[in-house]
Design a protein around this motif. Sequence first.
Motif, PDB file in Angstrom:
ATOM      1  N   ARG A 204       0.705  -1.225   0.112  1.00 28.03           N
ATOM      2  CA  ARG A 204       0.063  -0.052  -0.007  1.00 28.03           C
ATOM      3  C   ARG A 204       0.770   1.209  -0.049  1.00 28.03           C
ATOM      4  O   ARG A 204       0.569   2.170  -0.652  1.00 28.03           O
ATOM      5  N   ASP A 205       1.953   1.204   0.866  1.00 29.63           N
ATOM      6  CA  ASP A 205       2.562   2.660   0.984  1.00 29.63           C
ATOM      7  C   ASP A 205       3.885   2.512   0.091  1.00 29.63           C
ATOM      8  O   ASP A 205       4.598   3.369   0.019  1.00 29.63           O
ATOM      9  N   LEU A 206       4.142   1.680  -0.600  1.00 31.42           N
ATOM     10  CA  LEU A 206       5.193   1.721  -1.593  1.00 31.42           C
ATOM     11  C   LEU A 206       4.964   2.513  -2.955  1.00 31.42           C
ATOM     12  O   LEU A 206       3.968   2.988  -3.249  1.00 31.42           O
ATOM     13  N   ASP A 207       6.151   3.275  -3.345  1.00 37.68           N
ATOM     14  CA  ASP A 207       6.139   3.665  -4.608  1.00 37.68           C
ATOM     15  C   ASP A 207       5.612   2.931  -5.623  1.00 37.68           C
ATOM     16  O   ASP A 207       5.930   1.650  -5.402  1.00 37.68           O
ATOM     17  N   SER A 208       5.044   3.350  -6.656  1.00 39.18           N
ATOM     18  CA  SER A 208       4.483   2.521  -7.779  1.00 39.18           C
ATOM     19  C   SER A 208       5.390   1.557  -8.350  1.00 39.18           C
ATOM     20  O   SER A 208       5.221   0.339  -8.703  1.00 39.18           O
ATOM     21  N   ASP A 209       6.488   1.995  -8.411  1.00 38.90           N
ATOM     22  CA  ASP A 209       7.704   0.915  -9.091  1.00 38.90           C
ATOM     23  C   ASP A 209       8.245   0.169  -8.240  1.00 38.90           C
ATOM     24  O   ASP A 209       8.378  -1.034  -8.489  1.00 38.90           O
TER      25      ASP A 209
ATOM     26  N   THR B 243      -5.052   1.059 -11.289  1.00 39.57           N
ATOM     27  CA  THR B 243      -4.645   1.691 -12.467  1.00 39.57           C
ATOM     28  C   THR B 243      -3.222   2.070 -12.799  1.00 39.57           C
ATOM     29  O   THR B 243      -2.500   1.822 -13.966  1.00 39.57           O
ATOM     30  N   LEU B 244      -2.638   2.588 -11.885  1.00 40.29           N
ATOM     31  CA  LEU B 244      -1.335   2.926 -11.599  1.00 40.29           C
ATOM     32  C   LEU B 244      -0.459   1.627 -11.800  1.00 40.29           C
ATOM     33  O   LEU B 244       0.460   1.750 -12.642  1.00 40.29           O
ATOM     34  N   LEU B 245      -0.697   0.797 -10.938  1.00 45.67           N
ATOM     35  CA  LEU B 245       0.053  -0.443 -10.998  1.00 45.67           C
ATOM     36  C   LEU B 245      -0.109  -1.228 -12.332  1.00 45.67           C
ATOM     37  O   LEU B 245       0.776  -1.557 -12.817  1.00 45.67           O
ATOM     38  N   GLU B 246      -1.253  -1.387 -12.890  1.00 48.78           N
ATOM     39  CA  GLU B 246      -1.245  -2.013 -14.153  1.00 48.78           C
ATOM     40  C   GLU B 246      -0.795  -1.349 -15.312  1.00 48.78           C
ATOM     41  O   GLU B 246      -0.206  -2.221 -16.228  1.00 48.78           O
ATOM     42  N   SER B 247      -0.576  -0.065 -15.326  1.00 51.26           N
ATOM     43  CA  SER B 247       0.167   0.720 -16.219  1.00 51.26           C
ATOM     44  C   SER B 247       1.562   0.258 -16.365  1.00 51.26           C
ATOM     45  O   SER B 247       2.223   0.178 -17.325  1.00 51.26           O
ATOM     46  N   HIS B 248       2.285  -0.085 -15.237  1.00 51.83           N
ATOM     47  CA  HIS B 248       3.660  -0.792 -15.145  1.00 51.83           C
ATOM     48  C   HIS B 248       3.580  -1.946 -16.029  1.00 51.83           C
ATOM     49  O   HIS B 248       4.797  -2.234 -16.835  1.00 51.83           O
ATOM     50  N   PHE B 249       2.672  -2.898 -15.998  1.00 56.81           N
ATOM     51  CA  PHE B 249       2.519  -4.055 -16.442  1.00 56.81           C
ATOM     52  C   PHE B 249       2.394  -4.163 -18.118  1.00 56.81           C
ATOM     53  O   PHE B 249       2.305  -5.038 -18.707  1.00 56.81           O
ATOM     54  N   GLU B 250       2.114  -2.940 -18.391  1.00 58.08           N
ATOM     55  CA  GLU B 250       1.824  -2.779 -19.840  1.00 58.08           C
ATOM     56  C   GLU B 250       3.124  -2.689 -20.595  1.00 58.08           C
ATOM     57  O   GLU B 250       3.428  -3.001 -21.824  1.00 58.08           O
TER      58      GLU B 250
ATOM     59  N   ARG C 233       5.954   6.740 -11.736  1.00 57.96           N
ATOM     60  CA  ARG C 233       4.891   7.430 -12.428  1.00 57.96           C
ATOM     61  C   ARG C 233       4.766   8.772 -11.616  1.00 57.96           C
ATOM     62  O   ARG C 233       4.098   9.619 -12.337  1.00 57.96           O
ATOM     63  N   ASP C 234       5.218   9.176 -10.586  1.00 56.70           N
ATOM     64  CA  ASP C 234       5.282  10.445  -9.829  1.00 56.70           C
ATOM     65  C   ASP C 234       6.650  11.269 -10.208  1.00 56.70           C
ATOM     66  O   ASP C 234       7.580  10.780 -10.178  1.00 56.70           O
TER      67      ASP C 234
ATOM     68  N   LEU D 298      -4.541  -7.364  -6.835  1.00 58.49           N
ATOM     69  CA  LEU D 298      -5.017  -5.905  -7.474  1.00 58.49           C
ATOM     70  C   LEU D 298      -6.419  -5.536  -6.991  1.00 58.49           C
ATOM     71  O   LEU D 298      -6.715  -4.421  -6.994  1.00 58.49           O
ATOM     72  N   SER D 299      -7.011  -6.669  -6.979  1.00 56.83           N
ATOM     73  CA  SER D 299      -8.683  -6.614  -6.454  1.00 56.83           C
ATOM     74  C   SER D 299      -8.512  -5.886  -5.012  1.00 56.83           C
ATOM     75  O   SER D 299      -9.627  -5.398  -4.671  1.00 56.83           O
ATOM     76  N   GLU D 300      -7.702  -6.131  -4.301  1.00 55.96           N
ATOM     77  CA  GLU D 300      -7.645  -5.430  -2.788  1.00 55.96           C
ATOM     78  C   GLU D 300      -7.391  -4.159  -2.677  1.00 55.96           C
ATOM     79  O   GLU D 300      -7.347  -3.362  -1.785  1.00 55.96           O
ATOM     80  N   VAL D 301      -6.705  -3.478  -3.700  1.00 57.11           N
ATOM     81  CA  VAL D 301      -6.203  -2.008  -3.555  1.00 57.11           C
ATOM     82  C   VAL D 301      -7.057  -0.953  -4.223  1.00 57.11           C
ATOM     83  O   VAL D 301      -8.150  -1.560  -5.039  1.00 57.11           O
ATOM     84  N   SER D 302      -6.901   0.264  -4.231  1.00 55.21           N
ATOM     85  CA  SER D 302      -7.862   1.002  -4.567  1.00 55.21           C
ATOM     86  C   SER D 302      -7.869   1.221  -6.206  1.00 55.21           C
ATOM     87  O   SER D 302      -6.690   0.772  -6.814  1.00 55.21           O
ATOM     88  N   ASP D 303      -8.913   1.774  -6.745  1.00 52.63           N
ATOM     89  CA  ASP D 303      -8.755   1.914  -8.162  1.00 52.63           C
ATOM     90  C   ASP D 303      -7.975   2.581  -8.707  1.00 52.63           C
ATOM     91  O   ASP D 303      -7.251   2.293  -9.653  1.00 52.63           O
ATOM     92  N   GLU D 304      -7.640   3.865  -8.304  1.00 45.59           N
ATOM     93  CA  GLU D 304      -6.533   4.665  -8.556  1.00 45.59           C
ATOM     94  C   GLU D 304      -5.008   3.964  -8.381  1.00 45.59           C
ATOM     95  O   GLU D 304      -4.390   3.792  -9.536  1.00 45.59           O
ATOM     96  N   ASP D 305      -4.683   3.294  -7.425  1.00 44.55           N
ATOM     97  CA  ASP D 305      -3.587   2.233  -7.195  1.00 44.55           C
ATOM     98  C   ASP D 305      -3.540   1.293  -8.558  1.00 44.55           C
ATOM     99  O   ASP D 305      -2.560   0.935  -8.759  1.00 44.55           O
TER     100      ASP D 305
END
Lengths: 462, 462
Positions: B104-109, B136-143, B155-156, B127-134
């Motif tokens: 939860r508290d880690l940077d997205s990378d 989306t951010l995490l999934e963008s890494h796996f693109e 991403r920040d 991923l289903s346990e984290v907030s929608d915003e997080d």
Amino acid sequence: MSEIAPEIEIEETASAAETDIAAVGRLAAAIADRDGLAIRGLLDECHPADAADILEQLSKEQVSQAAKLAPEAFTGELLSELQWDLRDDITEVLEPQQIAEAIRDLDSDDAALVLEELDDDVREAVLSEVSDEDRTLLESHFEHEEETAGRLMQRDFVAAPEHWTVGDTIDHMRAAGEDLPDVFFDIYVVNAAFAPMGAVAVSQLMRSKRDARLSDLMSDLRVTIEPDVDQEEAAYLFEKYHLFSAPVIDEAGRLTGMLTIDDMVDVIQEENKEDMLALAGVNDAGLSDSVIDSVRSRAPWLLVNLATAILASGVIAIFEDALAAVVALAVLMPIVASMGGNAGTQSLAVAVRAIASRDLTSANARRVIIREILTGLVNGVIFAVVMALVAALWFQNWTLAGVIGLAMVINLAFAGLAGIAVPLALRRFGADPAVSSSVFVTTVTDVIGFFAFLGLAAIILL
Amino acid sequence: MSEIAPEIEIEETASAAETDIAAVGRLAAAIADRDGLAIRGLLDECHPADAADILEQLSKEQVSQAAKLAPEAFTGELLSELQWDLRDDITEVLEPQQIAEAIRDLDSDDAALVLEELDDDVREAVLSEVSDEDRTLLESHFEHEEETAGRLMQRDFVAAPEHWTVGDTIDHMRAAGEDLPDVFFDIYVVNAAFAPMGAVAVSQLMRSKRDARLSDLMSDLRVTIEPDVDQEEAAYLFEKYHLFSAPVIDEAGRLTGMLTIDDMVDVIQEENKEDMLALAGVNDAGLSDSVIDSVRSRAPWLLVNLATAILASGVIAIFEDALAAVVALAVLMPIVASMGGNAGTQSLAVAVRAIASRDLTSANARRVIIREILTGLVNGVIFAVVMALVAALWFQNWTLAGVIGLAMVINLAFAGLAGIAVPLALRRFGADPAVSSSVFVTTVTDVIGFFAFLGLAAIILL
């Protein structure tokens, strides 16, 4: 808005990593033509890091020639980017005044790097050309041994007293302007004795209110480094704790300098290069080295290898009668030695790497040693079966097949043991485990391999 | 003032680099006692980097056991510090909710790093346990592919429009506060299309007047990186240009993320480790690996080595008659092969290192190949003389001495050629020169060595 077309960016990205081959050719031509102006033009038009890459493609003779023809092209920035051996060749050609001129605008740590390899009298001559202030600063670097934190550290850093606020600090920095280091990440908060008490990241300072006190914002210093700490040790601390900078303190605990992560990246690369070359038995290597340099850096280890190879041959000589009786032994014996040498080298590479990253310690050495022996045994059994089948088919001799299989198991188990025990023992005796392990390990696997195979053959076959 | 005695600092400096052996023992004991509270206490009381070092001393079984007994001790920070194979073992034991809580508290990378090795269904569950915003951010890494800039980037980042002043920027950062990345070095100046136009170092911002415009302060971007660039390539650019951060841009040229030097340090270490292990024929290695893991990572190369060793033995078998007639040939032949193997490995290590650092290019390949052959020839002549004398004294046979000397010269020259030509050829064909060069080079030196020595002997001696 559209001045920056994506294509342009892509171009730049792709080319930035590669050395400009065409420029290498043009520079070589300019040197051959003894055209100083062209040399200077070519080197001036690129980033010093690119200019250094281009020069590193040439031979030492070409680079020395370029320095003679266009001394003023070798700026301080370019000199500090070059590999030390090439830098050495260039500074031999330049006059002391030219070197002094070149290093004038460098940070003191980079200037010290350039001066480091000079002969003592040349260094004295260069130092007599710079200002008193710069000379004192530069001489302070040479109070510390090579490859220590003290030699590497920057003397410029930003320190602020505990009672300052964010506003005080920003005002101070605006006033100090040019006297600050080019780039810095942390402001060290010091007490009245100039001992560092904590650090405030510049990005933290930026987002805090003007009236916030540094002592409230600062985080603890995880690491402080003494000037005589080895550079490899310092780099390890940066890597482990993800540091961007670290304060260097003197014996009295006073802040005396700062190490930054960009210098540590260079240290990490250098130490990795040394380890890899040492494992292969090369003392030191630059691509611009001449044949004589290369022979000099490799012959010592070849001599050691010759001695150990003769030792292994001595083992073979014990079994001359067996070899004369069964010529298949001579055909097969290199296989046992080669497999042992390979398995030992695998084990050794894992061990050297783990020692370098501090993962292999007295707490887990026993477990890892046992694992390596067992790994050797398991691989030994696997390849014993394979090789026994090959030998049986080849020589139609099942006893010979059994002998080579048994020798393989023995040698691969010893290979696993030697691969880890040799570097650990060298470290225990204070030697660099990367440097001489390889030759010891292959000696063990050659001697054990020949002894096991020919000895078993002498007992069982004859 | 004197609270910080120098002794304390020295203690901390010395101990920071070494893993706490006593703590390893206490943790092992707590795991053996199945004491979850004690495990948590031990791991919580140290810095995550130290806790990771301690865990890396244990076996995989012990670590899995610890994760079962004290799952909440495995915080996101600790997970991101661990070697990936151990992290893998731990996340297998943890429940998806526990992993979600940890990251939860880690940077997205860093969070992406933890999620990377999970099985697809576990990752979905996390991923289903984290907030929608997080999410989306995490999934963008796996693109983006593994080991690319897109996977690694943060991403920040801080971007500011061209027309802002220093004062605008500082005010904005004070207001944004927590939303900014933890640490950053550069503020990217973007145009209306969000394309980066330049960068202002935070330390530069700090010392500039409030009314200075960013567009006047900013320096050109030397490097912009696309998301699909290999991480090794990105790290090389950081190293070459001494970067602290670099902007990542998407296909439309828009700023989309940022790479920072601390992540690049990890990449550099990882790539160096891979090269070193690959040269020794180890696919991948962790110190916590079991015997089965180790066998799996090493057996493939041993199999290749067995095949090439049998090939070399086939060369020996051609000369069975000569070996049967002169048993001294069997005694001496491994020396020729061993010296060739060593010289080839030296040449290979220099070449692989030079290719990795981009110093060996088409511009200087010809010069370096010639140098390597000449170095092999010179070393060949030196050791031919030494070895001929040894052979003459040993076997009282000057013809045999001449044969081994001549074979040595031939083999060392070919060793120099193979050491550089093999990695260059592998690179030409798109293969990693570190991975398979070693076995090719020693095959060449074995085959040439045996052929030259035994062939010359068959012609001259018999």
